[in-house]
Scaffold this motif. Structure first.
Motif, PDB file in Angstrom:
ATOM      1  N   THR A  18      -3.653   9.319  52.975  1.00 25.91           N
ATOM      2  CA  THR A  18      -2.963  10.571  53.248  1.00 25.91           C
ATOM      3  C   THR A  18      -2.668  10.657  54.739  1.00 25.91           C
ATOM      4  OG1 THR A  18      -5.048  11.746  53.533  1.00 25.91           O
ATOM      5  CG2 THR A  18      -4.083  11.736  51.327  1.00 25.91           C
ATOM      6  N   GLY A  19      -1.830  11.606  55.096  1.00 26.47           N
ATOM      7  CA  GLY A  19      -1.500  11.744  56.503  1.00 26.47           C
ATOM      8  C   GLY A  19      -0.537  12.865  56.765  1.00 26.47           C
ATOM      9  N   PRO A  20      -0.108  12.998  58.011  1.00 29.59           N
ATOM     10  CA  PRO A  20       0.683  14.160  58.416  1.00 29.59           C
ATOM     11  C   PRO A  20       2.171  14.065  58.136  1.00 29.59           C
ATOM     12  CG  PRO A  20       0.278  12.758  60.311  1.00 29.59           C
ATOM     13  CD  PRO A  20      -0.452  12.122  59.150  1.00 29.59           C
ATOM     14  N   LEU A  21       2.650  12.882  57.673  1.00 28.37           N
ATOM     15  CA  LEU A  21       4.096  12.711  57.522  1.00 28.37           C
ATOM     16  C   LEU A  21       4.419  11.898  56.277  1.00 28.37           C
ATOM     17  CD1 LEU A  21       6.976  13.020  58.784  1.00 28.37           C
ATOM     18  CD2 LEU A  21       6.566  10.814  59.932  1.00 28.37           C
ATOM     19  N   ILE A  22       5.352  12.408  55.479  1.00 30.96           N
ATOM     20  CA  ILE A  22       5.925  11.674  54.351  1.00 30.96           C
ATOM     21  C   ILE A  22       7.436  11.649  54.545  1.00 30.96           C
ATOM     22  CG2 ILE A  22       6.283  11.625  51.851  1.00 30.96           C
ATOM     23  CD1 ILE A  22       3.642  13.149  51.542  1.00 30.96           C
ATOM     24  N   VAL A  23       8.027  10.450  54.470  1.00 33.28           N
ATOM     25  CA  VAL A  23       9.479  10.325  54.639  1.00 33.28           C
ATOM     26  C   VAL A  23      10.075   9.704  53.387  1.00 33.28           C
ATOM     27  CG1 VAL A  23       9.278  10.066  57.142  1.00 33.28           C
ATOM     28  CG2 VAL A  23       9.334   8.022  55.689  1.00 33.28           C
ATOM     29  N   GLN A  24      11.360   9.915  53.172  1.00 27.90           N
ATOM     30  CA  GLN A  24      12.025   9.267  52.047  1.00 27.90           C
ATOM     31  C   GLN A  24      12.254   7.805  52.381  1.00 27.90           C
ATOM     32  OE1 GLN A  24      15.083  11.400  49.944  1.00 27.90           O
ATOM     33  NE2 GLN A  24      16.245   9.546  49.557  1.00 27.90           N
ATOM     34  N   VAL A  25      11.884   6.925  51.428  1.00 24.73           N
ATOM     35  CA  VAL A  25      12.097   5.500  51.623  1.00 24.73           C
ATOM     36  C   VAL A  25      13.584   5.249  51.818  1.00 24.73           C
ATOM     37  CG1 VAL A  25      11.979   3.237  50.512  1.00 24.73           C
ATOM     38  CG2 VAL A  25      10.047   4.818  50.348  1.00 24.73           C
ATOM     39  N   GLY A  26      13.901   4.489  52.823  1.00 26.78           N
ATOM     40  CA  GLY A  26      15.291   4.223  53.169  1.00 26.78           C
ATOM     41  C   GLY A  26      15.641   4.949  54.443  1.00 26.78           C
ATOM     42  N   GLY A  27      16.291   6.095  54.298  1.00 27.56           N
ATOM     43  CA  GLY A  27      16.797   6.812  55.460  1.00 27.56           C
ATOM     44  C   GLY A  27      15.735   7.348  56.394  1.00 27.56           C
ATOM     45  N   GLY A  28      14.531   7.610  55.890  1.00 31.11           N
ATOM     46  CA  GLY A  28      13.500   8.212  56.741  1.00 31.11           C
ATOM     47  C   GLY A  28      12.546   7.231  57.378  1.00 31.11           C
ATOM     48  N   ILE A  29      12.694   5.942  57.080  1.00 28.06           N
ATOM     49  CA  ILE A  29      11.711   4.970  57.535  1.00 28.06           C
ATOM     50  C   ILE A  29      11.664   4.862  59.055  1.00 28.06           C
ATOM     51  CG2 ILE A  29      11.114   2.513  57.553  1.00 28.06           C
ATOM     52  CD1 ILE A  29      10.271   3.973  55.039  1.00 28.06           C
ATOM     53  N   ASP A  30      12.818   4.889  59.709  1.00 27.73           N
ATOM     54  CA  ASP A  30      12.828   4.785  61.171  1.00 27.73           C
ATOM     55  C   ASP A  30      12.049   5.929  61.815  1.00 27.73           C
ATOM     56  OD1 ASP A  30      14.082   2.373  61.720  1.00 27.73           O
ATOM     57  OD2 ASP A  30      16.083   3.229  61.497  1.00 27.73           O
ATOM     58  N   LEU A  31      12.099   7.108  61.197  1.00 27.17           N
ATOM     59  CA  LEU A  31      11.329   8.240  61.721  1.00 27.17           C
ATOM     60  C   LEU A  31       9.838   7.942  61.638  1.00 27.17           C
ATOM     61  CD1 LEU A  31      10.955  11.105  62.767  1.00 27.17           C
ATOM     62  CD2 LEU A  31      11.232  11.924  60.409  1.00 27.17           C
ATOM     63  N   ALA A  32       9.386   7.360  60.515  1.00 27.37           N
ATOM     64  CA  ALA A  32       7.971   7.013  60.378  1.00 27.37           C
ATOM     65  C   ALA A  32       7.558   5.994  61.435  1.00 27.37           C
ATOM     66  CB  ALA A  32       7.702   6.466  58.974  1.00 27.37           C
ATOM     67  N   VAL A  33       8.417   5.013  61.698  1.00 27.63           N
ATOM     68  CA  VAL A  33       8.114   4.010  62.719  1.00 27.63           C
ATOM     69  C   VAL A  33       7.999   4.664  64.086  1.00 27.63           C
ATOM     70  CG1 VAL A  33       8.952   1.938  63.885  1.00 27.63           C
ATOM     71  CG2 VAL A  33       9.172   2.137  61.402  1.00 27.63           C
ATOM     72  N   GLU A  34       8.945   5.552  64.422  1.00 27.99           N
ATOM     73  CA  GLU A  34       8.899   6.234  65.714  1.00 27.99           C
ATOM     74  C   GLU A  34       7.651   7.102  65.833  1.00 27.99           C
ATOM     75  OE1 GLU A  34      10.857   5.760  68.332  1.00 27.99           O
ATOM     76  OE2 GLU A  34      11.841   4.192  67.150  1.00 27.99           O
ATOM     77  N   ALA A  35       7.277   7.751  64.728  1.00 25.63           N
ATOM     78  CA  ALA A  35       6.064   8.566  64.745  1.00 25.63           C
ATOM     79  C   ALA A  35       4.828   7.689  64.950  1.00 25.63           C
ATOM     80  CB  ALA A  35       5.942   9.355  63.441  1.00 25.63           C
ATOM     81  N   GLY A  36       4.835   6.518  64.340  1.00 28.26           N
ATOM     82  CA  GLY A  36       3.725   5.587  64.550  1.00 28.26           C
ATOM     83  C   GLY A  36       3.635   5.147  65.997  1.00 28.26           C
ATOM     84  N   ILE A  37       4.763   4.823  66.601  1.00 23.25           N
ATOM     85  CA  ILE A  37       4.787   4.407  68.005  1.00 23.25           C
ATOM     86  C   ILE A  37       4.295   5.542  68.902  1.00 23.25           C
ATOM     87  CG2 ILE A  37       6.343   3.807  69.906  1.00 23.25           C
ATOM     88  CD1 ILE A  37       8.058   2.296  67.826  1.00 23.25           C
ATOM     89  N   ALA A  38       4.612   6.781  68.510  1.00 19.05           N
ATOM     90  CA  ALA A  38       4.209   7.946  69.304  1.00 19.05           C
ATOM     91  C   ALA A  38       2.745   8.324  69.106  1.00 19.05           C
ATOM     92  CB  ALA A  38       5.106   9.137  68.970  1.00 19.05           C
ATOM     93  N   GLY A  39       2.062   7.646  68.170  1.00 18.70           N
ATOM     94  CA  GLY A  39       0.640   7.905  67.984  1.00 18.70           C
ATOM     95  C   GLY A  39       0.289   8.850  66.864  1.00 18.70           C
ATOM     96  N   SER A  40       1.245   9.137  65.970  1.00 17.57           N
ATOM     97  CA  SER A  40       0.971  10.088  64.884  1.00 17.57           C
ATOM     98  C   SER A  40       0.116   9.505  63.766  1.00 17.57           C
ATOM     99  CB  SER A  40       2.286  10.602  64.289  1.00 17.57           C
ATOM    100  OG  SER A  40       3.042  11.270  65.267  1.00 17.57           O
ATOM    101  N   GLY A  41       0.095   8.180  63.642  1.00 14.03           N
ATOM    102  CA  GLY A  41      -0.695   7.590  62.561  1.00 14.03           C
ATOM    103  C   GLY A  41      -0.336   6.138  62.326  1.00 14.03           C
ATOM    104  N   ILE A  42      -0.753   5.626  61.165  1.00 14.16           N
ATOM    105  CA  ILE A  42      -0.621   4.217  60.805  1.00 14.16           C
ATOM    106  C   ILE A  42       0.583   4.043  59.882  1.00 14.16           C
ATOM    107  CG2 ILE A  42      -1.746   2.284  59.599  1.00 14.16           C
ATOM    108  CD1 ILE A  42      -4.440   3.489  60.464  1.00 14.16           C
ATOM    109  N   VAL A  43       1.388   3.011  60.136  1.00 14.99           N
ATOM    110  CA  VAL A  43       2.556   2.718  59.307  1.00 14.99           C
ATOM    111  C   VAL A  43       2.307   1.445  58.496  1.00 14.99           C
ATOM    112  CG1 VAL A  43       4.226   3.881  60.777  1.00 14.99           C
ATOM    113  CG2 VAL A  43       3.665   1.498  61.220  1.00 14.99           C
ATOM    114  N   TYR A  44       2.980   1.373  57.349  1.00 17.24           N
ATOM    115  CA  TYR A  44       2.866   0.239  56.425  1.00 17.24           C
ATOM    116  C   TYR A  44       4.279  -0.083  55.989  1.00 17.24           C
ATOM    117  CZ  TYR A  44       1.617  -2.067  51.939  1.00 17.24           C
ATOM    118  OH  TYR A  44       1.493  -2.930  50.869  1.00 17.24           O
TER     119      TYR A  44
END
Length: 310
Positions: free
Chosen positions: A227-253
Motif C-alpha cells: 500500500t502507499g500514498p499514490l495510485i496511478v492509472q497504468v499507462g498515462g500515469g506511470i511517469d507521475l509515479a516515477v517522478e514521485a519516487g524520485i522525489a522521495g514519496s515511496g517505492i516504484v515497481y
C-alpha cells in the motif's frame, strides 16, 4: 421509378466505408480518427446512405451511436466484403518498388516508449511511402474492430487465432527502486515481504485491476500487495509515479528499462535486485485469417531483419 436494387447499385463505396467506420467505432468522432476523415464528413456520408437506402442504419444519442437491426445486418455482410476489397487492392501494392499506405498499430504505452522508439524511425526511413499511426491502449482490444492492422501485447494476453511475431527485447524484468533520500529515512528492504511496511506507489489498469508486485529468486515466488500514498492509472500515469519516487514519496515497481535512466543517474536506487523477475518480451500480433496488407508485411519483415536490435 428505380427499384431498390437499382438504388443499392448506385450507393457510393465511400459512404459504405463511412458507415462501417462509425458502426465499428461506435461514434462519429472516433470513427473519423480511425478513418482519417472528419466527424462531419462521416455524418453526412451516413445520412446520404440512409436516405438512399430508405432505412435508418444508426441510432444516435448524445452519448453513443449504435447500429439499428438493419444496420447490424448491413455491417455483418459488408465487413468481410470490404476486407476482401482492401486485400484485392493491396495485391497491386505488392508490385510497387516500395510499399505504400497506412500502418495502424495498437500498443501499450510501455511498448511505444521502450520498444518502438528504436524501430519506428529506421522503418520510416526505409519505407518513406508508409505512414504509421500508433494508438496507445492498455486494455486488450480487437485490433480489427479498432481499425488497426496489428497490435503489440505480451503472450499471456494474446488470442489463439492471432499470429504472433517477437518484437523488441526477448527478456524484460520488473525492477524495484526508490530515492536514496527515502531509503535513508525508512530503511532498505531486504525481502519482498518487507515492502508491506513501506510506502509503495501502485498502478491500476483502466479495468480496475491492480496487479500484485511479483518477485522470484532461486525458484521461490513471492507476490505482495503493498500500500502507499499514490495510485496511478497504468499507462498515462506511470511517469507521475516515477517522478514521485524520485522525489522521495515511496517505492516504484516498473519495467527495468523504464527506470534505467534514473538508476544510472542515481536519482533512484535499485532495491531487491536478486528478486527482480524476468518475463518474455512482447509480440506483434495480427489476425491469421486475413491477407496481410503490404505495409504490415514490410513491418514484419523489418522487425525480423538484422537492422533491428533484438
Amino acid at each position: 421509378m428505380a427499384d431498390s436494387g437499382d438504388e443499392a447499385m448506385k450507393v457510393n463505396l465511400e459512404d459504405l466505408n463511412a458507415f462501417v467506420a462509425v458502426a465499428r467505432a461506435k461514434g462519429f468522432r472516433e470513427g473519423a480518427r480511425v478513418n482519417g476523415s472528419s466527424a462531419s464528413a462521416l455524418s453526412e456520408a451516413v445520412r446520404r446512405l440512409e436516405t438512399q437506402l430508405g432505412v435508418r442504419l444508426l441510432n444516435r444519442t448524445t452519448r453513443s451511436v449504435v447500429p439499428t437491426e438493419a444496420g447490424q445486418g448491413l455491417l455483418a455482410r459488408l465487413s468481410p466484403a470490404l476486407s476482401e476489397m482492401e486485400a484485392a487492392l493491396d495485391v497491386v501494392n505488392g508490385f510497387r518498388d516500395k510499399p505504400a499506405g497506412t500502418l495502424r498499430l495498437n500498443v501499450p504505452i510501455s511498448a511505444a516508449r521502450l520498444v518502438l522508439g528504436r524501430i519506428v524511425p529506421p522503418f520510416l526511413a526505409a519505407y518513406p511511402d508508409i505512414q504509421m499511426e500508433i494508438i496507445t491502449e492498455e486494455s486488450f482490444v480487437d485490433v480489427i474492430a479498432a481499425g488497426c492492422d496489428a497490435g503489440i501485447r505480451y503472450d499471456e494476453r494474446l488470442e489463439q487465432d492471432m499470429i504472433a511475431v517477437p518484437i523488441g527485447p526477448r527478456v524484460q524484468r520488473f525492477a524495484t527502486a526508490a530515492s536514496p533520500a527515502y531509503l535513508d529515512r525508512h530503511g532498505r528492504p531486504q525481502h519482498p515481504r518487507e515492502l508491506l511496511g513501506h510506502a509503495c506507489l501502485r498502478g491500476r489498469f483502466s479495468s480496475g485491476s491492480m496487479p500484485p508486485w511479483e518477485f522470484e529468486r532461486n525458484g521461490e515466488m513471492v507476490r505482495v500487495e503493498p500500500t502507499g500514498p499514490l495510485i496511478v492509472q497504468v499507462g498515462g500515469g506511470i511517469d507521475l509515479a516515477v517522478e514521485a519516487g524520485i522525489a522521495g514519496s515511496g517505492i516504484v515497481y516498473l519495467f527495468e528499462d523504464w527506470l534505467r535512466p534514473h538508476l544510472d543517474s542515481g536519482a533512484l536506487e535499485p532495491l531487491l535486485q536478486p528478486w527482480w523477475m524476468g518475463f518474455s518480451g512482447p509480440f506483434l500480433y495480427y489476425p491469421g485469417r486475413r491477407l496481410v496488407p503490404a505495409p504490415l508485411r514490410a513491418f514484419i519483415d523489418f522487425i525480423k531483419g538484422p537492422a533491428v536490435d533484438h
